[in-house]
Design a protein around this motif. Structure first.
Motif: not given
Lengths: 605, 217
Positions: A94-98, A107-119, A132-135, A143-145
């Motif tokens: 829930e937290k990640h989706e929000r 979305s350009h920063i690396v951390s955002y990628g980490i969040a998507v990865h975590d999700l 899961a596959v989609e994310h 490539q940014n992330w």
């Protein structure tokens, strides 16, 4: 926790965002506060106190609104990530989706990628494989992330695994991603990763019934895993190999692998037992704590119950006190009223006993006083009879006269007793009327003239003829009879009785003076004090007392005065007043009339 | 005394016939209809309602109570005291005329068309015909008979209304009984009565008097 390389980076990014750590001084106090808040929060993460972080972040609340967007992002991300690390997947998802939705512009920063990865990982754990596959692909493609190589291996491995599941089975895609993962792992020289990758690739081949390829791959994996002792992989590898060799008829090889599998399984089982024990111990510990908590809760409930009981007791006590007080009051009142009633009753009793005593006394006096005259009459009657027989007329007359006076006295006594009886009766009502005093006195004197003559007593009546009183005729007659009777009885021979009636102040005074024996001082004192209800002095006492009673009933009074040679009795009455409130006797007295007529004054001749 | 009766039937008949001023009743009259019944009959209006006095030897309570409810003026017991009886009679007359105490003060009480007055301890009943003239003296009137005069505490007008028509006003202060008129002295404006007494007459009444009684000297 934040052990992996990209996570270390993340922690650094968080730190880099902190103006306190960078020693950048904000412009105002509020800014300083906000910065300090941020610093405080991220320091919890640095110190590994993740729970504290969660709590403090909740507490910081609205203050964080003044932080920069990046700071807020890092804090939210940290919160979500901690939940993920704590394997609270539902909350973390829930937290990640929000988070991802809210900070799209970051979305350009690396951390955002980490969040998507975590999700993606969360989806994978929750078996929402499509998402899961989609994310994962999103992270993979962007490539940014592209973070570290470990992550790449994980992503490809996981995507590959998804394609191996029944729902999303796709052998080609699975092999593609697994191979990619394998190559990355090889690059990393991560033997476990390589072994795992080989196992997965073997699984893919096995699913496609390419048993030879699968066996080759698995044996390669075995070559890596066996020396390293990766038991989790080994058991599967042995089992799979045993299974395939059995299929192919290599029963000896299959048996060998099977044995190895059993061994590993047992080892694993033993290990798992230890874990299980540990788990059980943990569960037991938890249970113990829970029971302790339950105990505490019970204790608390007991305490509450105790408090309630005490409150109830106190209330009950107060109510009881009030009730007792009320009861006491009622009893007191009842006691008071009873006392008052008793007082009245005892007063009545006293009165009654006094009356009874009076009655008894009266009774004894009457019988005594009647006895002697009746006895003497009896004797004198005998004498009278004798003298009549002897024809001695002179003696007979004497006796008869004696008898008469004796009878008169007795009659008077009886009259008084009768009157007393009447006056004591309830409802003896006096009827007030206008009484002409002189007429009354003359009437009364008429009855006593013969008695007075016997003792040669002169009676002087000198009443004011204009005086009227307001009185009850009957009772006044009784009084006068008694007074005149006494005046003659206690008089001396050749004595006098003087009557006069005058107005005195607001009263009418009828004064009766007689010569002879003076009234005893004590009788005088008692009568004048109004406490003479004791018959001292025989029947004469009754008479006086009756007079007092009757005078009181008439609204007047009687007074006795002893003189040197006799007694003075004064009767005081209320004068009769006419309609205008004027005393009747104060009217002008009519002129004395002469019998001859006068000539008219104005006959002019 | 108007009459006596020895039993209640006689008394009943006598009372119905004669106009007694006052009745003195014994209670035990000899037969069934006793004095109390007679008193009740007077109260109820069967007989001329007159004041009555009980004079009886009955002293018992029951009789007294029975007598009391007939509202007698007095209840006297025998042996009776003559002074008490006469006082009771006077009081009864005074009470009936609502003029208590008048007789004791020497005045007259008008009752039943007669004047009652006490003289020398005796109650006298005076017929208006005996009165020759009435003279106003201060607040009261004097009634002049041939040989006496009596006080009457009534106004001249009240007396006029009460007295028979023979009386007529001849002066502001005089009423004349015409039956006693002897002659009128017009010049002297004086009236000579039959007993030779003289009373004044005023001009106002002289003409009327002359018309009715043209008696001149």
């Amino acid at each position: 926790m934040f052990g992996q390389a990209n996570e270390v980076n993340f922690v650094d990014s968080v730190k880099n965002c902190c103006n306190v750590c960078r020693s950048v001084i904000p412009e105002n106090n509020k800014g300083l506060k906000v910065e300090e808040q941020y610093h405080k929060l991220h320091m919890f993460i640095d110190n590994g106190d993740l729970d504290r972080f969660l709590v403090e972040k909740q507490r910081a609340g609205s203050l964080l609104l003044f932080s920069s967007e990046l700071q807020r992002y890092y804090l939210d991300h940290s919160e979500a990530h901690i939940l993920f690390l704590k394997e609270l997947y539902i909350e973390a998802k829930e937290k990640h989706e929000r988070l991802i939705e809210k900070y799209k512009n970051l979305s350009h920063i690396v951390s955002y990628g980490i969040a998507v990865h975590d999700l993606a990982s969360i989806y994978y754990e929750l078996e929402e494989y499509e998402k899961a596959v989609e994310h994962y692909k999103l992270v993979w493609v962007n490539q940014n992330w592209i973070p570290d190589i470990n992550s790449q291996a994980e992503i490809t491995n996981n995507i590959g695994l998804v394609y191996l599941t029944d729902a999303y089975y796709n052998a080609d895609s699975a092999l593609f991603y697994q191979n990619k993962s394998l190559s990355i792992n090889r690059q990393l020289n991560d033997s476990l990763g390589i072994a795992t990758g080989l196992l997965n690739i073997g699984n893919a081949y096995s699913n496609e019934y390419e048993d030879a390829k699968a066996i080759a791959i698995w044996e390669e994996a075995l070559g890596i895993a066996e020396p390293k002792g990766y038991k989790d992989i080994l058991d599967e590898l042995y089992y799979n190999l045993a299974f395939l060799h059995e299929e192919q008829g290599n029963l000896q090889a299959a048996l060998a692998y099977r044995k190895l599998f059993e061994e590993v399984l047992e080892e694993n089982w033993n290990r798992d037992r230890v874990w299980e024990l540990a788990e059980k111990e943990k569960a037991y510990e938890v249970e113990l704590r829970e029971s302790r908590i339950n105990g505490l809760e019970k204790e608390k409930k007991l305490q509450q119950a105790e408090t309630e009981r005490k409150q109830w007791q106190r209330n009950a006590f107060i109510l009881l006190c009030l009730a007792l007080g009320g009861l006491g009051l009622v009893i007191w009142r009842a006691y008071r009223s009873k006392k008052a009633v008793n007082k009245v009753i005892s007063a009545k009793n006293d009165e009654l006993s006094e009356l009874n005593a009076t009655k008894d006394q009266l009774f004894s006096i009457i019988t005594h006083d009647l006895r002697s005259p009746v006895l003497s009459l009896k004797r004198s009657n005998q004498k009278l009879l004798m003298s009549l027989v002897e024809r001695n007329h002179a003696q007979a007359i004497d006796i008869a006269q004696d008898n008469r006076s004796s009878l008169d006295n007795t009659f008077q006594l009886i009259e008084n007793v009768l009157n007393w009886g009447v006056s004591q009766q309830k409802g003896y009502d006096v009827q007030f009327e206008k009484v002409h005093v002189r007429s009354l006195v003359q009437q009364m004197l008429y009855d006593y003239r013969s008695l007075a003559e016997e003792k040669a007593i002169t009676i002087e009546e000198n009443c004011n003829p204009t005086i009227f009183i307001r009185a009850d005729l009957y009772s006044v007659k009784v009084v006068l009879r008694n007074v005149l009777d006494n005046a003659i009885k206690y008089n001396c021979k050749n004595g006098y009785i003087r009557l006069s009636c005058n107005r005195q102040h607001s009263e009418v005074r009828l004064k009766i003076e007689n010569s002879g024996v003076s009234v005893p001082k004590e009788v005088q004192a008692k009568l004048n004090a109004g406490t003479n209800h004791v018959f001292k002095g025989g029947s004469g006492g009754i008479g006086l007392w009756l007079c007092d009673d009757m005078m009181k009933k008439n609204g007047g009074r009687i007074k006795l005065f002893s003189m040197d040679d006799g007694t003075r009795t004064c009767l005081y009455f209320n004068p009769f007043k006419d309609e205008k409130g004027q005393d009747i006797y104060s009217r002008r007295q009519p002129r004395r009339l002469r019998n001859s007529a006068r000539r008219p004054a104005n006959t002019g001749r | 005394m108007a009459g006596t009766a020895s039993n209640s039937n006689e008394a009943y008949a006598a009372l119905a016939e004669i106009d007694a001023d006052l009745v003195i009743l014994d209670i035990h009259l000899g037969d069934t209809l006793d004095g109390i019944a007679l008193a009740r009959a007077m109260n109820d209006g069967d007989l001329p309602g007159r004041p009555f006095i009980f004079l009886t030897s009955a002293t018992d309570k029951a009789t007294f109570q029975a007598a009391k409810i007939t509202h007698p003026h007095s209840y006297l017991t025998k042996p009776f005291n003559p002074l008490e009886l006469s006082y009771s009679i006077e009081l009864a007359i005074e009470k009936t005329s609502d003029d208590v105490g008048q007789l004791a003060l020497g005045g007259s009480v008008e009752y039943n068309g007669f004047f009652f007055v006490k003289q020398n301890g005796m109650l006298n009943k005076i017929s208006p015909s005996e009165i020759a003239y009435v003279k106003v003296e201060g607040k009261y009137c004097e009634l002049h008979s041939q040989d006496s005069r009596y006080i009457c505490r009534k106004s001249l007008t009240a007396l006029m209304n009460m007295l028979p028509n023979d009386f007529r006003q001849v002066h502001r202060n005089y009423l004349l009984n015409a039956n006693h008129l002897l002659k009128i002295d017009v010049p002297d404006r004086a009236i000579y009565l039959s007993d030779k007494r003289i009373i004044p007459v005023s001009l106002k009444y002289l003409d009327d008097l002359q018309k009715d009684y043209p008696v001149l000297s």
